[in-house]
Design an enzyme around this catalytic site. Structure first.
Site, PDB file in Angstrom:
ATOM      1  N   CYS A 440     -17.599 -19.065  33.221  1.00 49.40           N
ATOM      2  CA  CYS A 440     -18.927 -19.542  33.614  1.00 49.40           C
ATOM      3  C   CYS A 440     -19.756 -19.916  32.384  1.00 49.40           C
ATOM      4  O   CYS A 440     -19.934 -19.116  31.464  1.00 49.40           O
ATOM      5  CB  CYS A 440     -19.632 -18.458  34.431  1.00 49.40           C
ATOM      6  SG  CYS A 440     -21.371 -18.833  34.786  1.00 49.40           S
ATOM      7  N   CYS A 443     -22.756 -17.581  31.830  1.00 49.18           N
ATOM      8  CA  CYS A 443     -22.364 -16.285  31.269  1.00 49.18           C
ATOM      9  C   CYS A 443     -22.106 -16.422  29.776  1.00 49.18           C
ATOM     10  O   CYS A 443     -22.514 -15.560  28.976  1.00 49.18           O
ATOM     11  CB  CYS A 443     -21.111 -15.764  31.983  1.00 49.18           C
ATOM     12  SG  CYS A 443     -21.329 -15.407  33.739  1.00 49.18           S
TER      13      CYS A 443
END
Length: 520
Positions: A440, A443
């Site tokens: 991600c 993230c």
């Protein structure tokens, strides 16, 4: 020799007449009629009537309709009729392409015919199309660069000047009332339309009424198809978007009505700003060829999208609204900033981003209802490390990495450890845990701040952990850990079993510390 004159009632001998060079002689000598000899007192009147008749015939010729070219839009009554048609393009780019055909009446081709008295039907029949095809490239990418430093008023004026009645302002019932005020200040006529989804707040409907009265306008409301709404509600209920996302409801109630509205325009004006949504509007230009919708001529490049407020910050908009004393939606005084449908909009807390009040149960970085879906960048799925493809709407996929948050200050938790945290009602110390996926992008973006936070919390009595919640663990995380999107940050208090979800999109060290200190 005495000159004799024929009486007024006697017909003189027929004398063939010659037509002027270049004129169309539509009569033969055998068809000639005898000229009528008028009394002297009638000659002046007759001469004037003949002149008026000739002018009338010439006007009839110049204004006679020209046979239209197949695919043309309209004709005009000037000597050179230009017919414009937007051509369907292949791959989308920032240029709007038009082709023009120049049409000239027959009389315009030969100056000797310009004063001939020719029936209108004859002109239409012999009218010639000069196929002087010219490609006109409207480079809106270049224009966006030229206007990037311009004021909203100047951009609005350019938009209205260029498109006239074929452009309209999209009004949502929020602070984009500034668009209407800027349009009023240009002094040009303008149109306003709005999407009534049937689920707006009562305050928004009253606001619409106040705006119409303040500006003495009529907003052109667009409504969803009742059959489609009925089918959606009967099959999935009134609040299905809380369970499977808002896209389907927005498609029925907003996107399709918008598409119908835009099919009657060549351009539209929106209230998009770069600071409104971190993940989707950061690069909005002041003008662009719409990448998602078509205008009245159809095809890619047939609709232009103007964003006069793109470079203006939210506080500047509010300063402008207060200065100009324009109507304001009363929901703003109740903590609402970004306003949409009632079930999908809520007030935000001080310090929260304005889009956090929209679809708060979904991913924070892809909050678009579909009206501006061209802002969302689609990328190819990237393997998530568990062998599962990870694809999603928005710019969620980053560079494939085996793992992130790699430091001894962060405890890597497995499912049994998380389940123990959930069961405990009295923990020795509170925990801060991030639910993440290493692929991600968001993230990855918060990795440095989370590592720094863990370093600062060493010895503070707060444990910092991470739990990889994609792949096989995703269903568990969604069911038990409030996972809605990556990353999700949870705080497990010392004397409470239920974790508290971090509600903000701000993931810097100071914001996370403020969250922890408020709960420990």
């Amino acid at each position: 020799m005495t000159a004799t004159h024929a009486p007024f009632n006697q017909t003189p001998p027929r004398v063939p007449t010659r037509s002027r060079p270049g004129s169309l002689n539509l009569k033969t000598p055998s068809a000639f009629k005898s000229p009528t000899v008028l009394p002297l007192h009638q000659k002046n009147t007759h001469s004037k009537n003949q002149k008026k008749k000739k002018k009338s015939q010439m006007a009839s010729i110049s204004s006679s309709p020209i046979a239209p070219i197949p695919g043309s839009i309209s004709t005009q009554s000037s000597p050179h009729h230009e017919l414009s048609k937007v051509v369907r393009m292949g791959p989308f780019d920032s240029k709007s392409v038009k082709k023009r055909w120049v049409v000239r009446p027959a009389a315009a081709l030969d100056p000797r015919r310009s004063d001939s008295v020719v029936p209108a039907a004859a002109v239409a029949a012999v009218g010639e199309v000069v196929r002087a095809e010219v490609e006109v490239l409207e480079d809106y990418g270049k224009l966006a660069g030229e206007l990037d430093g311009a004021s909203p008023l100047e951009i609005m004026d350019r938009a209205l000047e260029r498109f006239g009645g074929d452009i309209a302002i999209a009004f949502s019932g929020a602070e984009d009332v500034a668009l209407i005020e800027y349009a009023r200040l240009t002094g040009r006529p303008f149109r306003v339309f709005s999407l009534d989804t049937g689920r707006l707040n009562p305050e928004t409907y009253r606001f619409f009424d106040a705006v119409e009265k303040h500006y003495d306008i009529r907003i052109e409301y667009m409504f969803p198809d009742s059959v489609e709404v009925q089918a959606l509600v009967r099959s999935k209920g009134l609040f299905s978007f809380y369970e499977d996302g808002h896209q389907e409801c927005c498609r029925v109630r907003k996107v399709r009505p918008l598409r119908r509205a835009l099919k009657g325009l060549r351009a539209w004006i929106t209230g998009q700003r770069k600071d409104q949504s971190p993940g989707t509007r950061a690069h909005v230009p002041v003008v662009q060829v719409d990448p998602s919708f078509e205008g009245m001529d159809g095809g890619a490049g047939s609709l232009v999208k103007w964003n006069p407020l793109a470079n203006v910050e939210g506080q500047e908009i509010w300063n402008f609204l207060h200065t100009m004393n324009v109507p304001i939606n009363s929901l703003h005084s109740q903590g609402y900033i970004s306003i949409g449908c009632e079930p999908c909009t809520r007030p935000v807390l001080p310090g929260q981003h304005e889009r956090e009040g929209r679809w708060w149960w979904e991913d924070a970085k892809a909050k678009e209802c579909g009206l501006h879906k061209g802002n969302i960048q689609h990328e190819s799925p990237v393997p998530n490390g568990n062998g599962n493809g990870a694809s999603s709407i928005g710019s969620l996929n980053g560079t494939a990495r085996e793992d992130i948050f790699g430091t001894s200050d962060i405890v890597s938790l497995r499912r049994p450890g998380v389940e123990n945290l959930l069961r405990l009602e009295n923990r020795k110390e509170p925990w801060l845990v991030v639910l993440y996926a290493p692929w991600c992008r968001f993230c990855q973006a918060m990795e440095s701040s989370y590592v720094e936070l863990a370093r600062k919390l060493v010895g503070s009595g707060v444990k910092v952990g991470k739990f990889r919640a994609d792949g096989e663990q995703k269903a568990f995380a969604e069911r038990e850990l409030q996972l809605g999107s990556f990353p999700t940050i949870l705080f497990f208090p010392k004397h409470a079993s239920k974790p508290i979800k971090y509600p903000s999109e701000k993931r810097d060290v100071e914001s996370l510390l403020a969250f922890i200190n408020a709960l420990r």
